[in-house]
Design a protein around this motif. Structure first.
Motif, PDB file in Angstrom:
ATOM      1  N   ASP A  66       1.014  -1.168  -0.100  1.00 56.90           N
ATOM      2  CA  ASP A  66       0.121  -0.111   0.014  1.00 56.90           C
ATOM      3  C   ASP A  66       0.957   1.206   0.053  1.00 56.90           C
ATOM      4  O   ASP A  66       1.686   1.589   0.958  1.00 56.90           O
ATOM      5  CB  ASP A  66      -0.988   0.142   1.186  1.00 56.90           C
ATOM      6  N   VAL A  67       0.992   1.886  -1.033  1.00 54.14           N
ATOM      7  CA  VAL A  67       1.761   2.954  -1.351  1.00 54.14           C
ATOM      8  C   VAL A  67       1.480   4.088  -0.372  1.00 54.14           C
ATOM      9  O   VAL A  67       2.370   5.075  -0.051  1.00 54.14           O
ATOM     10  CB  VAL A  67       2.073   3.636  -2.612  1.00 54.14           C
ATOM     11  N   ASP A  68       0.243   4.189  -0.106  1.00 52.23           N
ATOM     12  CA  ASP A  68      -0.203   5.211   1.120  1.00 52.23           C
ATOM     13  C   ASP A  68      -0.557   4.655   2.412  1.00 52.23           C
ATOM     14  O   ASP A  68      -1.619   5.153   2.999  1.00 52.23           O
ATOM     15  CB  ASP A  68      -1.509   5.989   0.314  1.00 52.23           C
ATOM     16  N   GLY A  69       0.260   3.708   2.722  1.00 52.15           N
ATOM     17  CA  GLY A  69      -0.149   2.939   3.844  1.00 52.15           C
ATOM     18  C   GLY A  69       0.156   3.642   4.994  1.00 52.15           C
ATOM     19  O   GLY A  69       1.070   4.852   5.088  1.00 52.15           O
ATOM     20  N   PRO A  70       0.045   3.273   6.394  1.00 46.76           N
ATOM     21  CA  PRO A  70       0.247   4.201   7.351  1.00 46.76           C
ATOM     22  C   PRO A  70       1.583   4.433   7.807  1.00 46.76           C
ATOM     23  O   PRO A  70       1.912   5.049   8.513  1.00 46.76           O
ATOM     24  CB  PRO A  70      -0.616   3.332   8.433  1.00 46.76           C
ATOM     25  N   ASP A  71       2.531   3.383   7.210  1.00 46.25           N
ATOM     26  CA  ASP A  71       3.894   3.540   7.603  1.00 46.25           C
ATOM     27  C   ASP A  71       4.691   4.639   6.772  1.00 46.25           C
ATOM     28  O   ASP A  71       4.287   4.683   5.652  1.00 46.25           O
ATOM     29  CB  ASP A  71       4.509   2.333   7.626  1.00 46.25           C
ATOM     30  N   TRP A  72       5.531   5.384   7.386  1.00 40.47           N
ATOM     31  CA  TRP A  72       6.238   6.460   6.450  1.00 40.47           C
ATOM     32  C   TRP A  72       7.066   5.661   5.499  1.00 40.47           C
ATOM     33  O   TRP A  72       7.738   4.674   5.568  1.00 40.47           O
ATOM     34  CB  TRP A  72       7.316   7.107   7.249  1.00 40.47           C
ATOM     35  N   GLY A  73       6.567   6.078   4.060  1.00 41.72           N
ATOM     36  CA  GLY A  73       7.104   5.685   3.036  1.00 41.72           C
ATOM     37  C   GLY A  73       6.328   4.526   2.295  1.00 41.72           C
ATOM     38  O   GLY A  73       6.494   3.768   1.257  1.00 41.72           O
ATOM     39  N   GLY A  74       5.317   4.134   2.929  1.00 42.18           N
ATOM     40  CA  GLY A  74       4.342   3.119   2.431  1.00 42.18           C
ATOM     41  C   GLY A  74       4.389   1.933   3.172  1.00 42.18           C
ATOM     42  O   GLY A  74       5.330   1.748   4.185  1.00 42.18           O
ATOM     43  N   THR A  75       3.627   1.006   3.035  1.00 39.23           N
ATOM     44  CA  THR A  75       3.468  -0.241   3.797  1.00 39.23           C
ATOM     45  C   THR A  75       3.665  -1.627   2.955  1.00 39.23           C
ATOM     46  O   THR A  75       2.870  -1.540   2.002  1.00 39.23           O
ATOM     47  CB  THR A  75       2.260  -0.419   4.714  1.00 39.23           C
ATOM     48  N   LEU A  76       4.463  -2.670   3.485  1.00 35.26           N
ATOM     49  CA  LEU A  76       4.436  -3.899   2.760  1.00 35.26           C
ATOM     50  C   LEU A  76       3.605  -4.752   3.734  1.00 35.26           C
ATOM     51  O   LEU A  76       3.903  -4.909   4.854  1.00 35.26           O
ATOM     52  CB  LEU A  76       5.728  -4.340   2.510  1.00 35.26           C
ATOM     53  N   TYR A  77       2.811  -5.498   3.408  1.00 33.90           N
ATOM     54  CA  TYR A  77       1.864  -6.432   4.183  1.00 33.90           C
ATOM     55  C   TYR A  77       2.266  -7.991   3.787  1.00 33.90           C
ATOM     56  O   TYR A  77       2.286  -8.264   2.626  1.00 33.90           O
ATOM     57  CB  TYR A  77       0.253  -6.250   3.891  1.00 33.90           C
ATOM     58  N   VAL A  78       2.540  -8.614   4.591  1.00 31.58           N
ATOM     59  CA  VAL A  78       2.466 -10.082   4.610  1.00 31.58           C
ATOM     60  C   VAL A  78       1.322 -10.869   5.504  1.00 31.58           C
ATOM     61  O   VAL A  78       1.185 -10.081   6.554  1.00 31.58           O
ATOM     62  CB  VAL A  78       3.764 -10.549   5.008  1.00 31.58           C
ATOM     63  N   HIS A  79       1.188 -11.895   5.385  1.00 24.93           N
ATOM     64  CA  HIS A  79       0.183 -12.502   6.317  1.00 24.93           C
ATOM     65  C   HIS A  79       0.560 -14.325   6.543  1.00 24.93           C
ATOM     66  O   HIS A  79       1.394 -14.612   5.756  1.00 24.93           O
ATOM     67  CB  HIS A  79      -1.339 -12.425   5.793  1.00 24.93           C
TER      68      HIS A  79
END
Length: 234
Positions: free
Chosen positions: A67-80
């Motif tokens: 998510d390039v607009d995710g909550p983390d600075w610089g975007g967010t990479l998610y794994v599950h």
């Protein structure tokens, strides 16, 4: 904070490329393109010890999404993964290393030393955060599904409470990341070229075949657009 306006990858002490710096990629847009193209990430963690034995490093493949607009600075990479997975539990609030690689070609040099591969690879280092917020977790899971088959998540029933309880999502900030890439043919010694040995490269690409229906599909079900279009979107 959006990464769209952040044009460059700024190296840190943990992501600075020391060898092969001529292959370093500084454009953040190219990193995001790679993460959009690839399908599998590898997560490196320090697994806890068992039965009195010390912990050990482990690297595991996983589906992911960005998510390039995710909550983390610089975007967010998610794994599950499963909440019962030891590697996932060992990652929470700890630094992990996530790598993504796409193989683009095989390079045939005129000597064994100059054989190589054309590739794009990324390394992301950051503190893994367990996603507790229900809305963010659902958003992340939808992104992971849509990363495989764009538009698929909107066609599915909502996840059950039991399914959500069995699934954990980790978020890794995209702030600390590096990328390297190689393209083209071999870089050979002049005397090897003059010897007349063939050199070049063999392009490699992913091929997505026609969908194969499940044997227990209801009669008359057509392949939906989100599945039939997978080859076009990739």
């Amino acid at each position: 904070m959006s990464t769209v306006t952040e044009a460059r990858l700024e190296p840190t002490g943990r992501t600075r490329i020391n060898r092969g710096r001529n292959r370093a990629v500084a454009d953040r847009a190219e990193l995001l393109d790679l993460l959009a193209d690839a399908l599998v990430a590898h997560v490196g963690v320090q697994a806890p010890g068992t039965d009195g034995r010390p912990g050990h490093p482990v690297v595991l493949p996983t589906a992911y999404a960005v998510d390039v607009d995710g909550p983390d600075w610089g975007g967010t990479l998610y794994v599950h993964g499963s909440v019962a997975a030891r590697w996932l539990r060992a990652s929470v609030d700890r630094t992990v290393c996530v790598t993504v690689t796409e193989l683009d070609g095989l390079v045939a040099g005129r000597s064994a030393f100059h054989h190589s591969m054309n590739y794009r690879s990324a390394v992301v280092i950051g503190r893994a955060r367990l996603v507790d917020d229900p809305d963010e977790r659902q958003h992340a899971l939808d992104l992971i599904v849509d990363h495989m088959l764009p538009g698929r998540a909107a066609t599915l029933r909502p996840s059950t409470r039991k399914e959500l309880a069995a699934t954990a999502v980790l978020a890794v900030p995209l702030h600390e990341a590096s990328m390297k890439a190689r393209a083209g043919g071999p870089v050979d010694e002049p005397e090897d070229v003059e010897a007349g040995v063939w050199g070049g490269h063999v392009p490699v690409r992913r091929v997505i075949d026609a969908p194969v229906p499940a044997e227990d599909n209801l009669p008359g079900l057509a392949v939906p657009d989100d599945v039939s279009g997978a080859g076009r979107t990739r």
